[in-house]
Design a protein around this motif. Sequence first.
Motif, PDB file in Angstrom:
ATOM      1  N   ARG A  62       0.883  -1.174   0.000  1.00  0.00           N
ATOM      2  CA  ARG A  62       0.000   0.000   0.000  1.00  0.00           C
ATOM      3  C   ARG A  62       0.918   1.220   0.000  1.00  0.00           C
ATOM      4  O   ARG A  62       1.314   1.703   1.058  1.00  0.00           O
ATOM      5  CB  ARG A  62      -0.882   0.009   1.238  1.00  0.00           C
ATOM      6  CG  ARG A  62      -1.863  -1.135   1.299  1.00  0.00           C
ATOM      7  CD  ARG A  62      -2.602  -1.059   2.619  1.00  0.00           C
ATOM      8  NE  ARG A  62      -3.550  -2.116   2.785  1.00  0.00           N
ATOM      9  CZ  ARG A  62      -4.796  -1.929   3.226  1.00  0.00           C
ATOM     10  NH1 ARG A  62      -5.225  -0.739   3.551  1.00  0.00           N
ATOM     11  NH2 ARG A  62      -5.595  -2.951   3.356  1.00  0.00           N
ATOM     12  N   ARG A  64       1.996   5.028  -0.462  1.00  0.00           N
ATOM     13  CA  ARG A  64       1.496   6.408  -0.415  1.00  0.00           C
ATOM     14  C   ARG A  64       2.657   7.334  -0.732  1.00  0.00           C
ATOM     15  O   ARG A  64       3.772   7.117  -0.272  1.00  0.00           O
ATOM     16  CB  ARG A  64       0.964   6.756   0.981  1.00  0.00           C
ATOM     17  CG  ARG A  64      -0.345   6.096   1.310  1.00  0.00           C
ATOM     18  CD  ARG A  64      -0.814   6.554   2.695  1.00  0.00           C
ATOM     19  NE  ARG A  64      -2.083   5.969   3.013  1.00  0.00           N
ATOM     20  CZ  ARG A  64      -3.244   6.633   2.975  1.00  0.00           C
ATOM     21  NH1 ARG A  64      -3.256   7.905   2.656  1.00  0.00           N
ATOM     22  NH2 ARG A  64      -4.374   6.029   3.260  1.00  0.00           N
ATOM     23  N   ARG A  68      -0.179  11.996  -0.070  1.00  0.00           N
ATOM     24  CA  ARG A  68      -0.537  10.852   0.771  1.00  0.00           C
ATOM     25  C   ARG A  68      -2.056  10.746   0.985  1.00  0.00           C
ATOM     26  O   ARG A  68      -2.518  10.411   2.061  1.00  0.00           O
ATOM     27  CB  ARG A  68       0.217  10.904   2.094  1.00  0.00           C
ATOM     28  CG  ARG A  68       1.737  11.000   1.899  1.00  0.00           C
ATOM     29  CD  ARG A  68       2.531  11.003   3.167  1.00  0.00           C
ATOM     30  NE  ARG A  68       2.346   9.805   3.960  1.00  0.00           N
ATOM     31  CZ  ARG A  68       2.913   8.622   3.737  1.00  0.00           C
ATOM     32  NH1 ARG A  68       3.700   8.465   2.722  1.00  0.00           N
ATOM     33  NH2 ARG A  68       2.688   7.604   4.545  1.00  0.00           N
ATOM     34  N   THR A  69      -2.824  11.006  -0.061  1.00  0.00           N
ATOM     35  CA  THR A  69      -4.283  10.999   0.037  1.00  0.00           C
ATOM     36  C   THR A  69      -4.923   9.714  -0.470  1.00  0.00           C
ATOM     37  O   THR A  69      -6.147   9.578  -0.419  1.00  0.00           O
ATOM     38  CB  THR A  69      -4.879  12.195  -0.726  1.00  0.00           C
ATOM     39  OG1 THR A  69      -4.423  12.135  -2.090  1.00  0.00           O
ATOM     40  CG2 THR A  69      -4.470  13.516  -0.095  1.00  0.00           C
ATOM     41  N   GLU A  71      -3.947   5.183  -1.334  1.00  0.00           N
ATOM     42  CA  GLU A  71      -3.016   4.060  -1.329  1.00  0.00           C
ATOM     43  C   GLU A  71      -2.947   3.492  -2.738  1.00  0.00           C
ATOM     44  O   GLU A  71      -3.976   3.154  -3.325  1.00  0.00           O
ATOM     45  CB  GLU A  71      -3.499   2.969  -0.381  1.00  0.00           C
ATOM     46  CG  GLU A  71      -3.563   3.405   1.054  1.00  0.00           C
ATOM     47  CD  GLU A  71      -4.079   2.314   1.968  1.00  0.00           C
ATOM     48  OE1 GLU A  71      -3.645   2.311   3.132  1.00  0.00           O
ATOM     49  OE2 GLU A  71      -4.903   1.479   1.534  1.00  0.00           O
ATOM     50  N   ALA A  86      -8.856   4.920  -1.820  1.00  0.00           N
ATOM     51  CA  ALA A  86      -8.920   5.919  -0.763  1.00  0.00           C
ATOM     52  C   ALA A  86     -10.200   5.681   0.026  1.00  0.00           C
ATOM     53  O   ALA A  86     -11.165   5.118  -0.485  1.00  0.00           O
ATOM     54  CB  ALA A  86      -8.904   7.323  -1.340  1.00  0.00           C
TER      55      ALA A  86
END
Length: 147
Positions: A62, A64, A68-69, A71, A86
Amino acid sequence: MRIDGRCHCGNLGFELETALSWETIRPRECDCSFCRAHAARCVSDPNGRATVFVADPERLVRYRFGLRTAEFLVCKSCGVYVGAFAEDEAGGFATLNLRATAHHGRSGAATSYGLETAESRRARRRERWTPAELRLGSPPPAAAAQT
């Protein structure tokens, strides 16, 4: 229409249910370094429904980056990027990589999201990505075989 995808080893897969036709689906080729490195062509339908399957969660990366909003879902075994996921208080949503499907050759439109803020990026994704569920410990259906 249903679009099925999966990674090479079969650990990650997805089903996208959409009323869109191939004439109205608009694959996007994001210009970020991650999407360029994976030659990603992603599709979504805010009126559709998607399920992302993960057979072995230990082999799911996963990733990011940037704001970082979301995966970015990559198989640890074979390296295939199947899509991004998300979640917020309203649920999950995803964009899915056509490169992980039998439709991998469809062209996409160049797209840039580099000037977005974290808030505007979350709002765009909530509006344009597909409502989705992430199922851990659930293998992709056999019909999702990549050709």
